[in-house]
Design a protein around this motif. Sequence first.
Motif, PDB file in Angstrom:
ATOM      1  N   GLN A  80       1.395  14.687 -16.586  1.00 17.40           N
ATOM      2  CA  GLN A  80       0.831  15.931 -16.075  1.00 17.40           C
ATOM      3  C   GLN A  80      -0.654  15.766 -15.761  1.00 17.40           C
ATOM      4  O   GLN A  80      -1.497  16.590 -16.101  1.00 17.40           O
ATOM      5  N   THR A  81      -0.949  14.643 -15.092  1.00 16.76           N
ATOM      6  CA  THR A  81      -2.326  14.327 -14.725  1.00 16.76           C
ATOM      7  C   THR A  81      -2.555  14.673 -13.261  1.00 16.76           C
ATOM      8  O   THR A  81      -1.730  14.348 -12.408  1.00 16.76           O
ATOM      9  N   ASP A  82      -3.645  15.339 -12.998  1.00 18.24           N
ATOM     10  CA  ASP A  82      -3.983  15.690 -11.625  1.00 18.24           C
ATOM     11  C   ASP A  82      -4.817  14.556 -11.026  1.00 18.24           C
ATOM     12  O   ASP A  82      -6.036  14.547 -11.105  1.00 18.24           O
ATOM     13  N   LEU A  83      -4.115  13.575 -10.458  1.00 18.46           N
ATOM     14  CA  LEU A  83      -4.788  12.398  -9.919  1.00 18.46           C
ATOM     15  C   LEU A  83      -4.176  12.061  -8.570  1.00 18.46           C
ATOM     16  O   LEU A  83      -2.958  11.923  -8.447  1.00 18.46           O
ATOM     17  N   ASP A  84      -5.023  11.963  -7.561  1.00 20.99           N
ATOM     18  CA  ASP A  84      -4.548  11.641  -6.220  1.00 20.99           C
ATOM     19  C   ASP A  84      -4.914  10.199  -5.903  1.00 20.99           C
ATOM     20  O   ASP A  84      -6.085   9.880  -5.696  1.00 20.99           O
ATOM     21  N   PHE A  85      -3.897   9.325  -5.885  1.00 23.26           N
ATOM     22  CA  PHE A  85      -4.107   7.906  -5.586  1.00 23.26           C
ATOM     23  C   PHE A  85      -3.447   7.613  -4.247  1.00 23.26           C
ATOM     24  O   PHE A  85      -2.222   7.679  -4.109  1.00 23.26           O
ATOM     25  N   SER A  86      -4.256   7.296  -3.244  1.00 17.12           N
ATOM     26  CA  SER A  86      -3.743   7.085  -1.894  1.00 17.12           C
ATOM     27  C   SER A  86      -3.643   5.591  -1.597  1.00 17.12           C
ATOM     28  O   SER A  86      -4.217   4.757  -2.321  1.00 17.12           O
ATOM     29  N   ARG A 132       0.833  -1.219   0.000  1.00 21.68           N
ATOM     30  CA  ARG A 132       0.000   0.000   0.000  1.00 21.68           C
ATOM     31  C   ARG A 132       0.863   1.263   0.000  1.00 21.68           C
ATOM     32  O   ARG A 132       0.444   2.295  -0.528  1.00 21.68           O
ATOM     33  N   LEU A 133       2.048   1.190   0.591  1.00 20.06           N
ATOM     34  CA  LEU A 133       2.934   2.356   0.587  1.00 20.06           C
ATOM     35  C   LEU A 133       3.590   2.564  -0.780  1.00 20.06           C
ATOM     36  O   LEU A 133       3.774   3.702  -1.219  1.00 20.06           O
ATOM     37  N   LEU A 134       3.928   1.472  -1.448  1.00 21.47           N
ATOM     38  CA  LEU A 134       4.719   1.566  -2.675  1.00 21.47           C
ATOM     39  C   LEU A 134       3.879   1.830  -3.920  1.00 21.47           C
ATOM     40  O   LEU A 134       4.336   2.516  -4.843  1.00 21.47           O
ATOM     41  N   THR A 135       2.673   1.277  -3.964  1.00 18.74           N
ATOM     42  CA  THR A 135       1.856   1.415  -5.175  1.00 18.74           C
ATOM     43  C   THR A 135       1.604   2.874  -5.551  1.00 18.74           C
ATOM     44  O   THR A 135       1.738   3.237  -6.734  1.00 18.74           O
ATOM     45  N   VAL A 190       2.258   4.913  -9.193  1.00 18.62           N
ATOM     46  CA  VAL A 190       1.212   5.694  -9.856  1.00 18.62           C
ATOM     47  C   VAL A 190       1.638   7.144 -10.019  1.00 18.62           C
ATOM     48  O   VAL A 190       1.435   7.757 -11.083  1.00 18.62           O
ATOM     49  N   ASN A 191       2.254   7.705  -8.981  1.00 23.36           N
ATOM     50  CA  ASN A 191       2.662   9.114  -9.042  1.00 23.36           C
ATOM     51  C   ASN A 191       3.681   9.366 -10.148  1.00 23.36           C
ATOM     52  O   ASN A 191       3.716  10.449 -10.741  1.00 23.36           O
ATOM     53  N   ALA A 192       4.510   8.364 -10.441  1.00 25.05           N
ATOM     54  CA  ALA A 192       5.478   8.520 -11.531  1.00 25.05           C
ATOM     55  C   ALA A 192       4.768   8.720 -12.862  1.00 25.05           C
ATOM     56  O   ALA A 192       5.243   9.463 -13.734  1.00 25.05           O
TER      57      ALA A 192
END
Length: 472
Positions: free
Chosen positions: A169-175, A154-157, A161-163
Amino acid sequence: VATLLDGIDLSATALHLDEGLGGLGLYAALRESLTAQGIDLQELRGSVCFDPVAAVAAGQIGDIDHAFSLAHDFLSETEGLPRFRSVTVDARVYHDAGASAVQELACTLGALAERLARGTKQNWSLSTVLDDLQIIVPISTSYFVEIAKLRALRLLTPQVVNAFTSGNQTDLDFSPTDLQIHAETSRRTETIYDPYVNMLRATTEAMAAVVGGCDALTVRPYDAALRPPDDFGLRIARNVQLILEHEAHLDHAADPAAGSYYVETLTDQLAQRAWAQFQEVEVEDGIVEALRSGTLQQQIAETRAARREAVDERERVLVGTTHYPALNEQRRDDIARSDGSPSSNGTAVSPLPSPTLDAIQTALRDGTTLPVITSALQSGESPIAPLPRIRVAEDIESIRLRTEAYADMPDGTPQVLLAPLSPPAARSARATFVRNFLGVAGFAIEEPLKFGSVDEIADAAVEHDADILVLC
């Protein structure tokens, strides 16, 4: 399919269609059945458990581009189903080959990165792919390591995704909480001898999965390594989950391991080591190239060999198999064997003119069976050496199975006579060791309480017609 689903509320019950390529055929059959019954597909919950990277790594399909083409087609088909996931990353193929927890995490991240990279090349939006994403994670018996493994995932995924979000240049927040994890108890740890111990292994694994924070859980039946599970095996597998929920109340805390110094430290260590190994995979241009070069197979093979050596040297205990065997247990006739039918026929005409959902449904209407369809979905020979599918106990079990087969020979099962001499404590310890050591191989062991003299031992050896005599 209609018979299987009779009386099941699809709006409340998730259906996970597994078995790799077979899951694609099952979905086509499911859609055909629901459409015929006038049931809205929007009600469907669950997933198709098809991972193109895992399919290639396991040797189920030869062409990686063909595998991803299938995966993208099914994502298109299920895009409008809000509660049905068709983007799967399956870590079981690496676990079943013998990978360590760190290697499993690194391979999982590598497969996820490959899926996201190819998805963006196909002009899929990251949000669409991530909304349909699930990761299938096998859980072994190393209780705290497995808890930490899920937490580390859960920490690494989100970092993977953020990479992609920054690159596009996508504004996406994946927690971390957005990740859907489907845990499954380990096939690798199961044994065919003393199979009831598999219930204990599965319970330990299920507890680790829940405490680690899985979203869905599959408990494998205790007899799955022996044969297709019977009603009792299936019922016990279901009841493990019910007991953990309703009697152990493991569902009452959102994160039971939070704040535990040991678990938090172990999580951090696993995450750092897995991220470093994942970066090594990416240096090779991704997991597909690492598989094609054989680097990944070699690394997992080294881990597998070390684990088997620990079993061979009796440093790792498999209760009922390497220690404390049930001496009279016979399993050779219980093992369900394949009927030997070929998985494919190179001279037969393929029932699928194209590998699409519509073609699969047409083949089903024409009476083509799912195994034939699954075979038709495979494509060519793979340049990638497939990862093996092993169980840790297989080597030891093969010795005992050979002994069972030898029992049918004129000489019969090897007969062992233990000869306890000297004070009780000394002779008992040695007799126990020998009973375990030779009992693992399925030898017939006669163990008198004690002997008063060497002459008594000689007489007993003649009387029992012993092949082996052990002074204890």
